[in-house]
Scaffold this active site. Structure first.
Site, PDB file in Angstrom:
ATOM      1  N   GLU A 192      -1.086  -8.727  -3.687  1.00 32.86           N
ATOM      2  CA  GLU A 192       0.002  -9.690  -2.718  1.00 32.86           C
ATOM      3  C   GLU A 192      -0.756  -9.621  -1.489  1.00 32.86           C
ATOM      4  OE1 GLU A 192       4.147  -8.978  -2.549  1.00 32.86           O
ATOM      5  OE2 GLU A 192       4.212  -8.716  -4.962  1.00 32.86           O
ATOM      6  N   GLU A 242       5.717  -2.692  -7.013  1.00 35.24           N
ATOM      7  CA  GLU A 242       6.161  -2.062  -5.775  1.00 35.24           C
ATOM      8  C   GLU A 242       7.054  -0.791  -6.093  1.00 35.24           C
ATOM      9  OE1 GLU A 242       7.130  -5.111  -2.783  1.00 35.24           O
ATOM     10  OE2 GLU A 242       5.169  -5.604  -2.607  1.00 35.24           O
TER      11      GLU A 242
END
Length: 326
Positions: A257, A150
């Site tokens: 995710e 991320e």
């Protein structure tokens, strides 16, 4: 991995068929816990995943596990090393334990494009870090290299260049048979991918095993911190544009995710998301739940067997999408 029999089984694992995933599994969190407490004490600030409960999930049908860890604990002095021996060996043991089960292990430096809180700006240092890891796992075909978790609030060209530096270093280290997961800026969100990460289509991999990893949560701000999901169809809605981008650019993706809380709207939204991804499995190779791990306790997305609330409430929803269940 050294025999024809095992090679055949590996090829069977990765060969996608129409309407079926290549991977379905979960993240394994714990070794990245205690952010800011470095190096930290094992069992106090951080914990490694439990290979026993991973075995339970593997036996039930999951075939990929994304292992989060801290770059600061692995290479405490510099991205170029040297490694902290105990932490490194614990990582190696965890990864090899997963692949010994015939599952894929994703190496996830859970650092958001940062090192000790500072944005990583040196592609040479980033390449040196990946040289260390890729060299260790070069012969393990079930290892997947995830460049970093991320990236966010970074120069877009830098995100592109860091990913390319990682790819180049991994391949130069002799790790030529493994998949690489590239993540984008803005928390690698699927719903913002087209607007933010279009330049990522310029990434190149000489082995043609590059997969674009996106994340997607189903609450109002997409953060995965709220119990309420927007609607029962928000999953498919939030990944549609990214799906089109993958197909139009000849790329492949994985949802690294996703999750939902224990309520009916979220359960319906997760089912909708998985159904949509599987219907588009020509570009989506699979998905990973966030998250399992020994220390989640009453966390709303806890997938740790057998007490985790998500394990209890979502296993039935996930099971039809396990590889081989179709």
């Amino acid at each position: 991995m050294r025999s024809l029999v095992l090679l055949s089984s590996v090829l069977a694992l990765v060969a996608p068929s129409k309407g079926a995933f290549t991977w379905l599994g979960t993240n394994e969190a714990g070794a990245e816990f205690g952010e800011g407490s470095y190096p930290g004490e094992l069992g106090t600030e951080y914990i490694w995943p439990d290979l026993g409960t991973i075995g339970t999930l593997r036996n039930e049908g999951m075939n990929i596990f994304r292992v989060a860890f801290s770059m600061e604990r692995l290479v405490p002095d510099s991205l170029a090393g040297p490694v902290a021996d105990e932490y490194f060996q614990d990582l190696v043991e965890t990864v090899n334990g997963i692949t010994a089960l015939g599952a894929y292990a994703v190496l996830d430096p859970h650092n958001y494009g940062r090192y000790y809180g500072n944005i990583i700006t040196s592609t040479d240092d980033f390449a040196a870090f990946w040289t260390i890891l890729a060299t260790e796992f070069a012969s393990n075909e079930l290892v997947i290299f995830d460049t970093n978790n991320e990236y966010h609030t970074m120069d877009q060209s830098l995100v592109l260049n860091l990913n390319q530096a990682a790819i180049d270093a991994i391949r130069a280290s002799g790790a030529t048979s493994q998949y690489i997961f590239a993540e984008g800026n803005s928390w690698t969100g699927a719903w913002t991918w087209v607007d933010v990460n279009d330049n990522m289509k310029a990434l190149t991999d000489p082995q043609d095993k590059l997969i674009y990893e996106m994340h997607q949560y189903l609450d109002s701000d997409g953060s995965g911190t709220n119990t309420a999901c927007v609607s029962s169809t928000i999953g498919s809605e939030r990944v549609t544009a990214a799906t089109n981008w993958l197909r139009e650019n000849g790329k492949l993706g994985v949802l690294g995710e996703f999750a939902g809380a224990n309520n009916q709207v979220c359960k319906d939204a997760v089912a909708d998301l998985l159904e949509y991804l599987e219907e588009n499995s020509d570009v989506w190779l699979g998905a990973l739940w966030w998250a399992a791990g020994p220390w989640w306790g009453d966390y709303m997305f806890n997938m740790e067997p057998t007490s985790g609330i998500a394990y209890q409430e979502y296993s039935e929803i996930l099971q039809p999408y396990f590889v081989g269940s179709q």
